[in-house]
Design a protein around this motif. Structure first.
Motif, PDB file in Angstrom:
ATOM      1  N   LEU A 182       6.006   2.740  -4.882  1.00  0.00           N
ATOM      2  CA  LEU A 182       5.705   1.404  -4.377  1.00  0.00           C
ATOM      3  C   LEU A 182       5.362   0.442  -5.509  1.00  0.00           C
ATOM      4  O   LEU A 182       5.791  -0.719  -5.507  1.00  0.00           O
ATOM      5  CB  LEU A 182       4.558   1.473  -3.372  1.00  0.00           C
ATOM      6  CG  LEU A 182       4.887   2.103  -2.010  1.00  0.00           C
ATOM      7  CD1 LEU A 182       3.641   2.190  -1.154  1.00  0.00           C
ATOM      8  CD2 LEU A 182       5.972   1.305  -1.304  1.00  0.00           C
ATOM      9  N   PHE A 183       4.601   0.915  -6.485  1.00  0.00           N
ATOM     10  CA  PHE A 183       4.276   0.050  -7.612  1.00  0.00           C
ATOM     11  C   PHE A 183       5.459  -0.121  -8.553  1.00  0.00           C
ATOM     12  O   PHE A 183       5.536  -1.116  -9.286  1.00  0.00           O
ATOM     13  CB  PHE A 183       3.056   0.590  -8.349  1.00  0.00           C
ATOM     14  CG  PHE A 183       1.770   0.193  -7.702  1.00  0.00           C
ATOM     15  CD1 PHE A 183       1.094  -0.940  -8.118  1.00  0.00           C
ATOM     16  CD2 PHE A 183       1.240   0.934  -6.666  1.00  0.00           C
ATOM     17  CE1 PHE A 183      -0.088  -1.328  -7.512  1.00  0.00           C
ATOM     18  CE2 PHE A 183       0.061   0.560  -6.055  1.00  0.00           C
ATOM     19  CZ  PHE A 183      -0.612  -0.571  -6.471  1.00  0.00           C
ATOM     20  N   ALA A 184       6.377   0.839  -8.547  1.00  0.00           N
ATOM     21  CA  ALA A 184       7.607   0.656  -9.319  1.00  0.00           C
ATOM     22  C   ALA A 184       8.455  -0.470  -8.732  1.00  0.00           C
ATOM     23  O   ALA A 184       9.156  -1.181  -9.467  1.00  0.00           O
ATOM     24  CB  ALA A 184       8.405   1.957  -9.357  1.00  0.00           C
ATOM     25  N   LEU A 185       8.396  -0.660  -7.408  1.00  0.00           N
ATOM     26  CA  LEU A 185       9.106  -1.779  -6.787  1.00  0.00           C
ATOM     27  C   LEU A 185       8.606  -3.117  -7.320  1.00  0.00           C
ATOM     28  O   LEU A 185       9.384  -4.069  -7.480  1.00  0.00           O
ATOM     29  CB  LEU A 185       8.932  -1.730  -5.272  1.00  0.00           C
ATOM     30  CG  LEU A 185       9.750  -0.695  -4.491  1.00  0.00           C
ATOM     31  CD1 LEU A 185       9.342  -0.726  -3.024  1.00  0.00           C
ATOM     32  CD2 LEU A 185      11.235  -0.950  -4.647  1.00  0.00           C
ATOM     33  N   VAL A 186       7.302  -3.205  -7.568  1.00  0.00           N
ATOM     34  CA  VAL A 186       6.712  -4.451  -8.048  1.00  0.00           C
ATOM     35  C   VAL A 186       7.008  -4.660  -9.530  1.00  0.00           C
ATOM     36  O   VAL A 186       7.264  -5.783  -9.975  1.00  0.00           O
ATOM     37  CB  VAL A 186       5.196  -4.452  -7.793  1.00  0.00           C
ATOM     38  CG1 VAL A 186       4.551  -5.715  -8.346  1.00  0.00           C
ATOM     39  CG2 VAL A 186       4.915  -4.324  -6.306  1.00  0.00           C
ATOM     40  N   GLN A 187       7.006  -3.582 -10.293  1.00  0.00           N
ATOM     41  CA  GLN A 187       7.157  -3.723 -11.742  1.00  0.00           C
ATOM     42  C   GLN A 187       8.593  -4.030 -12.157  1.00  0.00           C
ATOM     43  O   GLN A 187       8.824  -4.864 -13.035  1.00  0.00           O
ATOM     44  CB  GLN A 187       6.687  -2.443 -12.439  1.00  0.00           C
ATOM     45  CG  GLN A 187       6.876  -2.469 -13.955  1.00  0.00           C
ATOM     46  CD  GLN A 187       6.460  -1.160 -14.604  1.00  0.00           C
ATOM     47  OE1 GLN A 187       5.672  -0.398 -14.043  1.00  0.00           O
ATOM     48  NE2 GLN A 187       7.004  -0.899 -15.781  1.00  0.00           N
ATOM     49  N   SER A 189      14.981  -3.904 -10.712  1.00  0.00           N
ATOM     50  CA  SER A 189      15.927  -3.025 -10.034  1.00  0.00           C
ATOM     51  C   SER A 189      15.191  -2.069  -9.102  1.00  0.00           C
ATOM     52  O   SER A 189      14.010  -1.762  -9.286  1.00  0.00           O
ATOM     53  CB  SER A 189      16.734  -2.231 -11.064  1.00  0.00           C
ATOM     54  OG  SER A 189      17.538  -1.254 -10.437  1.00  0.00           O
ATOM     55  N   TYR A 190      15.924  -1.595  -8.086  1.00  0.00           N
ATOM     56  CA  TYR A 190      15.335  -0.640  -7.141  1.00  0.00           C
ATOM     57  C   TYR A 190      15.526   0.805  -7.581  1.00  0.00           C
ATOM     58  O   TYR A 190      14.938   1.707  -6.991  1.00  0.00           O
ATOM     59  CB  TYR A 190      15.965  -0.816  -5.752  1.00  0.00           C
ATOM     60  CG  TYR A 190      15.669  -2.146  -5.122  1.00  0.00           C
ATOM     61  CD1 TYR A 190      14.399  -2.456  -4.669  1.00  0.00           C
ATOM     62  CD2 TYR A 190      16.664  -3.111  -4.994  1.00  0.00           C
ATOM     63  CE1 TYR A 190      14.122  -3.684  -4.083  1.00  0.00           C
ATOM     64  CE2 TYR A 190      16.403  -4.343  -4.425  1.00  0.00           C
ATOM     65  CZ  TYR A 190      15.127  -4.620  -3.969  1.00  0.00           C
ATOM     66  OH  TYR A 190      14.857  -5.839  -3.401  1.00  0.00           O
ATOM     67  N   TRP A 191      16.343   1.018  -8.610  1.00  0.00           N
ATOM     68  CA  TRP A 191      16.647   2.387  -9.018  1.00  0.00           C
ATOM     69  C   TRP A 191      15.425   3.160  -9.529  1.00  0.00           C
ATOM     70  O   TRP A 191      15.259   4.336  -9.174  1.00  0.00           O
ATOM     71  CB  TRP A 191      17.758   2.403 -10.060  1.00  0.00           C
ATOM     72  CG  TRP A 191      19.111   2.157  -9.469  1.00  0.00           C
ATOM     73  CD1 TRP A 191      19.878   1.041  -9.582  1.00  0.00           C
ATOM     74  CD2 TRP A 191      19.842   3.054  -8.633  1.00  0.00           C
ATOM     75  NE1 TRP A 191      21.056   1.169  -8.877  1.00  0.00           N
ATOM     76  CE2 TRP A 191      21.065   2.405  -8.294  1.00  0.00           C
ATOM     77  CE3 TRP A 191      19.604   4.343  -8.142  1.00  0.00           C
ATOM     78  CZ2 TRP A 191      22.029   3.008  -7.480  1.00  0.00           C
ATOM     79  CZ3 TRP A 191      20.561   4.937  -7.342  1.00  0.00           C
ATOM     80  CH2 TRP A 191      21.752   4.274  -7.010  1.00  0.00           C
ATOM     81  N   PRO A 192      14.542   2.578 -10.354  1.00  0.00           N
ATOM     82  CA  PRO A 192      13.362   3.348 -10.783  1.00  0.00           C
ATOM     83  C   PRO A 192      12.486   3.816  -9.620  1.00  0.00           C
ATOM     84  O   PRO A 192      12.015   4.962  -9.604  1.00  0.00           O
ATOM     85  CB  PRO A 192      12.619   2.369 -11.692  1.00  0.00           C
ATOM     86  CG  PRO A 192      13.676   1.447 -12.188  1.00  0.00           C
ATOM     87  CD  PRO A 192      14.633   1.287 -11.053  1.00  0.00           C
TER      88      PRO A 192
END
Length: 386
Positions: free
Chosen positions: A256-261, A264-267
């Protein structure tokens, strides 16, 4: 018409008393949670200290007279270090200079627009429209700051632990006075050993599997470039001691925090798939093989204990839910009137799990050394036992 099953009056009265006692005890635990929560954590730390002490005696060349001090230092420093990492990381996560906190709102707006485009919505709402006046950033910051309240709780835990350590010297005398008959005393010690073995076994399994999960999770997070990967690794290890809920947090929070950072959605997708696969493999293949008879508890009971202790004691209750269920099952199995509850709590209907190996003989000056062995304790003078 089928007649109801007739039960002897004594059994009905006994079971009713047990149920009333359980309800009354639950109410007392809830009302006194501010006092009992740090005490329960301190007792939990005492059990950990005792287990670490025996491990040091058996597996290291440290002399027995120094093993207790070394175990105390290791457990207390580990506890305080955990509190410091959680407080410092949670308080600084949304206030650091990484820019993640400032990009939460715009990034969520972008995600909402992308999802709306996939489902055919031409005029997607913004985050501000959805939350309608709720300050998301302020709410997240406030939530992080509330973690600092853990520090005050840790202080009271240390106070209780100090008093428990001070009263440890007279504990043997209390046991002898409470159980002057050697048979009753040995039975009480057997209950304690069963409780201690269950709690230590649970801690060992969760710690080892937690290290496995954290090692792979850290590699995944570093590979995709997630910020504060070390902090998230520690969070995954800590929440691993919360049954059911801990796995959900560990598998969903970093993605979820990767979505914010990331733009791209891949990470986030890589983290989600990788962490879920990792948790599935460890939870269904490795952990059951390690648990053995240490955690002979019904899975439904684990879930109910999590909900019950979480409702009464909050986050500390969630951490202690499974150890407390192990303790309750061992104690309830000792009494005829409450044994049926222990049977329901157990995983296979046998509260007393068979031992595959004989219990190891404790070395050094543990809490219960000399009470159940041959001969008398050094201070025991009761003529009835002669």
């Amino acid at each position: 018409m089928k007649l109801p099953i007739s039960v002897p009056t004594s059994s009905v009265a006994r079971n009713a008393l047990v149920l009333i006692a359980v309800v009354a005890s639950g109410a007392a635990l809830y009302w006194l949670r501010d006092i009992l929560t740090p005490l329960a954590m301190a007792i939990f730390l005492m059990i950990m200290i005792d287990g670490v002490k025996r491990s040091i005696e058996h597996r290291t060349p440290v002399p027995s007279r120094f093993a207790g001090t070394a175990a105390l230092i290791v457990v207390v420093l580990g506890f305080l270090l955990s509190i410091w990492i959680i407080v410092d990381g949670a308080a600084g996560f949304f206030t650091d200079a990484s820019g993640v906190s400032a990009s939460i709102g715009p990034r969520l707006d972008h995600i909402i627009a992308d999802v709306s485009g996939l489902v055919g919505v031409k005029d997607p709402p913004t985050l501000q429209d959805l939350i309608a006046g709720i300050d998301l950033r302020g709410w997240l910051t406030q939530t992080a700051m509330q973690a600092q309240g853990v520090a005050s709780g840790a202080f009271f835990v240390m106070v209780y632990l100090g008093f428990l350590l001070a009263s440890q010297a007279g504990f043997r005398k209390k046991i002898v006075a409470m159980f002057p008959d050697r048979g009753a005393r040995n039975e009480a010690l057997e209950v304690f050993n069963r409780v201690r073995g269950g709690v230590e076994g649970y801690l060992w399994v969760q710690a080892v599997t937690g290290v496995m999960i954290c090692a792979v999770a850290w590699v995944l997070m570093r590979a995709v470039g997630l910020q504060n990967a070390e902090f998230w690794t520690f969070v995954i290890f800590i929440v691993g001691f919360i049954p059911v809920l801990g796995g959900a947090i560990a598998g969903c929070a970093p993605p979820l925090f990767a979505l914010v950072q990331f733009e791209s959605y891949w990470p986030a997708l890589i983290l989600l798939v990788g962490l879920q696969a990792l948790l599935f493999i460890v939870g269904n293949m490795i952990q059951p093989r390690m648990q053995g008879d240490n955690q002979n508890i019904d899975p439904v009971v684990v879930l109910l204990a999590l909900a019950l202790w979480g409702k009464m004691w909050g986050v500390p209750g969630m951490f202690l839910s499974t150890p407390l269920a192990v303790m309750a099952m061992a104690i309830l199995a000792e009494f005829k009137g409450s044994r049926w509850i222990a049977v329901l709590l157990s995983g296979d209907g046998e509260p007393y799990a068979p031992r595959k190996t004989p219990p190891e003989k404790p070395k050094g000056g543990g809490w219960f050394k000399g009470l159940s062995g041959r001969g008398k304790a050094p201070h025991e003078k009761d003529p009835k036992e002669g």
